[in-house]
Enzyme design. Structure first.
Site, PDB file in Angstrom:
ATOM      1  N   SER A 125       0.836  -1.203   0.000  1.00  0.00           N
ATOM      2  CA  SER A 125       0.000   0.000   0.000  1.00  0.00           C
ATOM      3  C   SER A 125       0.872   1.255   0.000  1.00  0.00           C
ATOM      4  O   SER A 125       1.661   1.451  -0.910  1.00  0.00           O
ATOM      5  CB  SER A 125      -0.959  -0.039   1.190  1.00  0.00           C
ATOM      6  N   ASP A 178     -10.168  -3.117  -5.727  1.00  0.00           N
ATOM      7  CA  ASP A 178      -9.540  -2.517  -4.556  1.00  0.00           C
ATOM      8  C   ASP A 178     -10.180  -1.160  -4.258  1.00  0.00           C
ATOM      9  O   ASP A 178     -10.092  -0.240  -5.079  1.00  0.00           O
ATOM     10  CB  ASP A 178      -8.043  -2.329  -4.820  1.00  0.00           C
ATOM     11  N   HIS A 238      -8.124  -4.921  -0.994  1.00  0.00           N
ATOM     12  CA  HIS A 238      -6.902  -4.204  -0.616  1.00  0.00           C
ATOM     13  C   HIS A 238      -6.109  -5.017   0.397  1.00  0.00           C
ATOM     14  O   HIS A 238      -6.583  -5.309   1.491  1.00  0.00           O
ATOM     15  CB  HIS A 238      -7.269  -2.835  -0.022  1.00  0.00           C
TER      16      HIS A 238
END
Length: 402
Positions: A205, A331, A360
């Site tokens: 991320s 996502d 995610h």
């Protein structure tokens, strides 16, 4: 014998003729049909030579990704992963290093001294792991990733951003996706300790944004042999817009914002001379937090300017090492319209692996998905491919082999 067969068929017909049985059978068939449609082979976007290397050494890129049947959509995948993911037991060796400006960075090491494949510490390959926005070395995905790497005989080190977890903040400086100075310092430190050991960077991320921005800035002088990212938000502005959609705001944005505000509260005495703490704590979205805190702390004129600088897609063409990036089309943090497909198609060293589902930092599989998921297994295959076939991957990515 014939009579018994007829009786069996009569009994079966009586059962399936009942309305509720028909309904259950139809519903089950529909669910399996929908699940079957969700099981698709990921799309691999990269050069022909790089794809050939990945197909040979990372067979998962060519296999159908079958998400957990009852996890419908990226939001549910993301939530279920956060709630159910197991936490393997990992024992860290903590090291705190001081930066030039007097700050402190916490590194969590797994030295893997019992490695049979690489018994010599000086040459043991190292995986440098960068967690997400508010993440630390205790995140389940970090623990599972370390399990994968250590099984192959590698050493791991987790880069915890300044002030995260229970770490003390020694200067009024934290971190953001665009500021790669701390990462550069950490890479230099790791390379200084083990100059003969290859280092691969793995970012999750925001950690992936930081890694890609670093690789784009340092180019051939990054000190890393390859990069691997999971669920990177490629365009910070588009990611922010997606996260402010009503349901995403309710499920994810408020949680992240509260985590960021909690960190500010914990370090209030150190930060109160550089920002209006009370104003920052009134933020209700990550964007508001960035407007009131990140933008000011790192000298940007506006949040928009910061988001442009933080977006890794704009520096991707400057990277020079092999990079594999995993993203899911559903996502909620990283919308599909932000994926840099066109850019990647023109680069010899970057591969973008896109699954239709996965959410995610989730990519859950199996009916009760507590253990390793698709993303950790893909990580394990790619890391092994990089460390065990260095010349082949360089050749596949058009990198000169010394």
């Amino acid at each position: 014998m014939l009579l018994s067969h007829l009786e069996l068929w009569r009994t079966y017909w009586e059962c399936v003729s009942r309305p509720y049985t028909v309904f259950i059978c139809s519903l089950t068939a529909a669910l399996y049909y929908l699940w079957g449609r969700k099981c698709q082979t990921p799309a691999l976007v990269c050069s022909e030579a790089f794809s050939a290397f990945l197909y040979k050494h990372c067979p998962l890129v060519a296999e159908r990704f079958s998400p957990t049947p009852w996890c419908w959509g990226g939001r549910l995948q993301t939530l279920v992963c956060a709630l159910l993911k197991s936490r393997p037991s990992i024992t860290y060796r903590n090291e705190r290093i001081r930066t030039v400006d007097g700050g402190q960075i916490s590194l969590d090491w797994v030295d893997n001294q019992t490695s049979v494949t690489y018994p010599q510490s000086s040459t043991r390959p190292t995986v440098l792991i960068l967690p997400g926005l508010t993440g630390t070395s205790q995140q389940p995905y970090v623990l599972h990733t370390i399990n994968q790497a250590t099984r192959h005989g590698y050493r791991c080190v987790v880069f915890n951003n300044r002030g995260v977890g229970q770490e003390e903040l020694l200067t009024p400086v934290t971190y953001c996706a665009a500021d790669t100075s701390d990462l550069e310092y950490v890479v230099q430190h790791v390379k200084g300790l083990y100059p003969l050991a290859p280092v691969l960077g793995a970012g999750v991320s925001m950690g992936g944004m930081l890694l890609l921005n670093y690789l784009g800035r340092k180019r051939t002088k990054s000190g890393l042999v390859a990069g691997f990212t999971i669920s990177v938000p490629w365009d910070a502005q588009k990611s922010s817009d997606s996260m402010e959609e009503p349901l995403n705001w309710l499920l994810f944005n408020t949680y992240l914002t509260n985590g960021l505000c909690s960190a500010v509260t914990r370090h209030r005495k150190m930060l109160e001379n550089v920002v209006d703490i009370d104003y920052v704590l009134k933020a209700r979205t990550v964007r508001e937090f960035d407007e009131r805190f990140t933008t000011l702390l790192f000298g940007y004129k506006s949040c928009k300017e910061y988001y442009v600088d933080a977006s890794p897609d704009r520096r991707l063409h400057n990277t020079t090492v092999p990079i594999l990036c995993l993203n899911a089309a559903d996502d909620p943090f990283s919308p599909q319209n932000a994926f840099p497909v066109t850019i990647v198609q023109s680069l010899p060293n970057v591969a973008l692996l896109l699954t239709s589902h996965g959410g995610h930092i989730a990519f859950l599989q199996g009916f009760f998905p507590r253990g390793e998921s698709y993303m950790e297994r893909l990580f394990g295959q790619f890391v092994q491919a990089v460390f065990e076939h260095p010349k082949d991957i360089k050749k596949a990515c058009g990198i000169k082999v010394k």
